[in-house]
Design a protein around this motif. Structure first.
Motif, mmCIF file in Angstrom:
data_model
loop_
_atom_site.group_PDB
_atom_site.id
_atom_site.type_symbol
_atom_site.label_atom_id
_atom_site.label_comp_id
_atom_site.label_asym_id
_atom_site.label_seq_id
_atom_site.Cartn_x
_atom_site.Cartn_y
_atom_site.Cartn_z
ATOM 1 N N PRO A 55 0.816 -1.220 0.000
ATOM 2 C CA PRO A 55 0.000 0.000 0.000
ATOM 3 C C PRO A 55 0.849 1.269 0.000
ATOM 4 O O PRO A 55 1.803 1.384 0.763
ATOM 5 C CB PRO A 55 -0.830 -0.104 1.280
ATOM 6 N N ILE A 60 0.632 11.198 -3.195
ATOM 7 C CA ILE A 60 2.012 11.699 -3.203
ATOM 8 C C ILE A 60 2.941 10.681 -3.861
ATOM 9 O O ILE A 60 4.116 10.577 -3.533
ATOM 10 C CB ILE A 60 2.525 12.064 -1.783
ATOM 11 N N SER A 129 -2.795 2.345 10.786
ATOM 12 C CA SER A 129 -2.544 3.640 11.428
ATOM 13 C C SER A 129 -2.484 4.784 10.421
ATOM 14 O O SER A 129 -2.674 5.937 10.782
ATOM 15 C CB SER A 129 -1.255 3.578 12.242
ATOM 16 N N GLY B 31 11.826 8.923 -1.526
ATOM 17 C CA GLY B 31 10.503 8.313 -1.453
ATOM 18 C C GLY B 31 9.391 9.293 -1.790
ATOM 19 O O GLY B 31 8.317 8.908 -2.233
ATOM 20 N N THR B 33 7.706 11.298 0.301
ATOM 21 C CA THR B 33 6.671 11.549 1.309
ATOM 22 C C THR B 33 6.792 12.936 1.937
ATOM 23 O O THR B 33 5.824 13.466 2.477
ATOM 24 C CB THR B 33 6.715 10.496 2.430
ATOM 25 N N THR B 76 9.989 0.215 5.514
ATOM 26 C CA THR B 76 9.388 -1.103 5.747
ATOM 27 C C THR B 76 10.437 -2.202 5.635
ATOM 28 O O THR B 76 10.470 -3.134 6.441
ATOM 29 C CB THR B 76 8.252 -1.347 4.730
ATOM 30 N N GLY B 99 5.648 7.798 10.432
ATOM 31 C CA GLY B 99 4.381 7.850 9.703
ATOM 32 C C GLY B 99 3.493 6.645 9.879
ATOM 33 O O GLY B 99 3.359 6.088 10.963
ATOM 34 N N GLY B 100 2.854 6.222 8.790
ATOM 35 C CA GLY B 100 1.983 5.051 8.801
ATOM 36 C C GLY B 100 2.505 4.004 7.832
ATOM 37 O O GLY B 100 3.578 4.163 7.238
ATOM 38 N N PHE B 101 1.750 2.918 7.676
ATOM 39 C CA PHE B 101 2.136 1.782 6.820
ATOM 40 C C PHE B 101 2.511 2.293 5.418
ATOM 41 O O PHE B 101 3.580 1.982 4.880
ATOM 42 C CB PHE B 101 0.930 0.834 6.757
ATOM 43 N N GLN B 102 1.644 3.106 4.832
ATOM 44 C CA GLN B 102 1.881 3.578 3.464
ATOM 45 C C GLN B 102 3.135 4.435 3.375
ATOM 46 O O GLN B 102 3.938 4.283 2.446
ATOM 47 C CB GLN B 102 0.681 4.404 2.965
ATOM 48 N N THR B 103 3.279 5.360 4.328
ATOM 49 C CA THR B 103 4.445 6.252 4.264
ATOM 50 C C THR B 103 5.734 5.473 4.498
ATOM 51 O O THR B 103 6.771 5.809 3.930
ATOM 52 C CB THR B 103 4.329 7.415 5.271
ATOM 53 N N ARG B 104 5.673 4.414 5.296
ATOM 54 C CA ARG B 104 6.887 3.608 5.504
ATOM 55 C C ARG B 104 7.216 2.777 4.265
ATOM 56 O O ARG B 104 8.371 2.443 4.037
ATOM 57 C CB ARG B 104 6.722 2.703 6.731
ATOM 58 N N ASN B 105 6.188 2.426 3.491
ATOM 59 C CA ASN B 105 6.449 1.703 2.238
ATOM 60 C C ASN B 105 7.092 2.612 1.196
ATOM 61 O O ASN B 105 7.873 2.171 0.359
ATOM 62 C CB ASN B 105 5.144 1.142 1.670
ATOM 63 N N MET B 106 6.716 3.888 1.217
ATOM 64 C CA MET B 106 7.257 4.838 0.238
ATOM 65 C C MET B 106 8.538 5.476 0.746
ATOM 66 O O MET B 106 9.499 5.641 -0.002
ATOM 67 C CB MET B 106 6.220 5.939 -0.029
ATOM 68 N N ALA B 190 -0.191 7.112 16.543
ATOM 69 C CA ALA B 190 0.301 6.783 15.206
ATOM 70 C C ALA B 190 0.326 8.031 14.335
ATOM 71 O O ALA B 190 -0.277 9.043 14.680
ATOM 72 C CB ALA B 190 -0.602 5.737 14.562
ATOM 73 N N MET B 191 1.022 7.934 13.194
ATOM 74 C CA MET B 191 1.098 9.024 12.225
ATOM 75 C C MET B 191 1.530 10.320 12.882
ATOM 76 O O MET B 191 1.152 11.406 12.482
ATOM 77 C CB MET B 191 -0.265 9.261 11.555
#
Lengths: 158, 296
Positions: A55, A60, A129, B31, B33, B76, B99-106, B190-191
């Protein structure tokens, strides 16, 4: 620039502008409106889609970056006739109120269950989260993900 | 977003040539972000973005002396990587707080520190691990110790035309059991953006509790991510105790310079620093006693 990618299982080639975000591309060019435009700051998760199974916040994420990758939006998770177990569980548990966060929640949950088929409640909370539900329906969302996890692992056992 | 060129360099030499050329007003994109949000808000107006994601700088290699982490490695991957979790768990602990799951992936480990923010979460574990940054330009490579990398908020010691290629973490030698910890305090679970973060990495004798080596860093307690050298020097060679920590806190107060911001007042930050310094040292020592191996 020319990009080639797989969108919801279908190979596609498009000419895009360098500054285009994946969110704009998905909504305005591909006309897939299941991906929601929320905060546009990478904070709310409403625009979450899966890129190579992971995900990301499409608001962005440069569209240029999906070149060579496989993207799944909510339109690719299930069909109206054949819903994904997560979608069925969200309906059964009443996990959607206004529904705006739903696409992002479902795709993030899918990525979680792909990585961790039997998450604890805390692991679900941690994974979600970055997905905000302003109706604050988190309890039912978590319950739905737990139910879907059980159903999916049951199927695998058979 | 405003119009800019988007460039995927074919390889590292091409990326460096484009960066050195400066014909477009090139900004390096990790990334995204942080940068892409700033571009959207009009805080940055790049002529071109140089996307490093196609340069294969996404790797974690284990070496005898430590690990080498490519600048474009996602947070991640840092969290999930078995070698990181075994040898440098503080990196995973800090990455999990971004951040969150998405931001850690990016988001990437290199991008996180290249923001140059005093709140850059990954700066703290890298400071207490005394990481070295391998930066490259057309002139060649330059290794920069991470504690010399930060100059001012959003200002880093990266020469024009240079970019961060990889991060080198080596295990140092010393006597005793090793323990580390990272604690971040924000306003929600979180976040969250950081009000204060603390990282500690120490070697302690389990029998006598004498501290052989200790490194302490704090985020958002000065204009740059801060190593607390005076506190470290004071604690080294002494047995860990509540009395020692009390004196350490007094020295800490001379090293930090927190400011009042939207997120917290200077007084609140100082109060948190007093509590969290003790907590992070005790947590690290506890982990060391539980089974930290001297080999790191």
């Amino acid at each position: 620039m020319l990009i080639e990618f797989i969108m919801n299982g279908e190979m596609m080639t498009y000419e895009i502008a360098g500054e285009e975000t994946m969110l704009d591309f998905i909504r305005e060019t591909l006309m897939l409106h299941g991906t929601k435009r929320g905060c546009e700051n990478g904070e709310c998760g409403a625009c979450s889609v899966l890129v190579d199974g992971v995900p990301v916040n499409s608001c962005i994420y440069p569209a240029a970056r999906i070149n060579g990758k496989a993207v799944i939006t909510i339109e690719g998770l299930g069909t109206a006739e054949n819903l994904h177990p997560l979608q069925k569980a969200f309906i059964r548990e009443g996990a959607l109120q206004c529904g705006f966060c739903g696409s992002g929640m479902l795709l993030t949950a899918k990525a979680l269950l792909d990585k961790n088929p039997a998450p604890t409640e805390d692991e679900i909370k941690a994974a979600l989260s970055g997905n905000l539900c302003r109706c604050s329906g988190y309890v039912k969302i978590i319950r739905a993900i737990q139910a879907a996890a059980q159903e999916l692992s049951g199927k695998e056992a058979i | 977003m405003s119009g800019y060129k988007y460039i995927f360099p074919a390889d590292l030499p091409e990326a460096l040539r484009i960066l050195a050329g400066e014909e477009y007003g090139v900004t390096v994109l990790g990334g995204g972000t942080d940068l892409l949000v700033r571009v959207r808000d009009g805080k940055e107006r790049p002529g071109a973005l140089l996307d490093l994601s196609s340069l294969n700088l996404d790797y974690i290699e284990e070496k005898e002396a430590g690990v080498v982490i490519g600048a474009m490695t996602s947070l991640t991957k840092v969290i999930d990587h078995a070698v990181i979790r075994r040898r440098y768990p503080i990196l995973a602990e800090a990455a999990a707080e971004v951040g969150g799951f998405q931001t850690r992936n990016m988001g990437t480990i290199g991008g996180n520190i290249c923001t140059g923010l005093p709140s850059a979460d990954m700066a703290i574990p890298l400071l207490v691990l005394e990481a070295k940054l391998n930066t490259v330009s057309l002139d060649g490579a330059e290794i920069i110790p991470v504690d010399r990398f930060f100059i001012a908020p959003r200002k880093i010691r990266l020469a024009p035309g240079a970019l961060l290629k990889e991060i080198i973490v080596s295990s140092d030698r010393g006597n005793g059991a090793r323990g580390s910890s990272f604690i971040k305090f924000g306003k929600r679970k979180a976040m969250r953006l950081c009000i204060i973060s603390v990282g500690v990495n120490l070697l302690v004798d389990p029998a006598t509790k004498v501290i052989d080596t200790i490194r302490i860093a704090m985020g958002t307690m000065s204009p740059i991510p801060l190593r607390l050298y005076k506190v470290e020097a004071f604690m080294t060679g002494k047995p860990l105790s509540d009395a020692l920590l009390k004196e350490a806190v007094a020295i800490m107060e001379t090293e930090i310079s927190p400011r009042t911001s939207l997120r917290a007042t200077c007084e609140f930050r100082t109060d948190l620093a007093r509590v969290l310094l003790k907590r992070a040292v005790n947590l690290s020592a506890g982990r060391a006693m539980e089974g930290g191996a001297a080999s790191c």
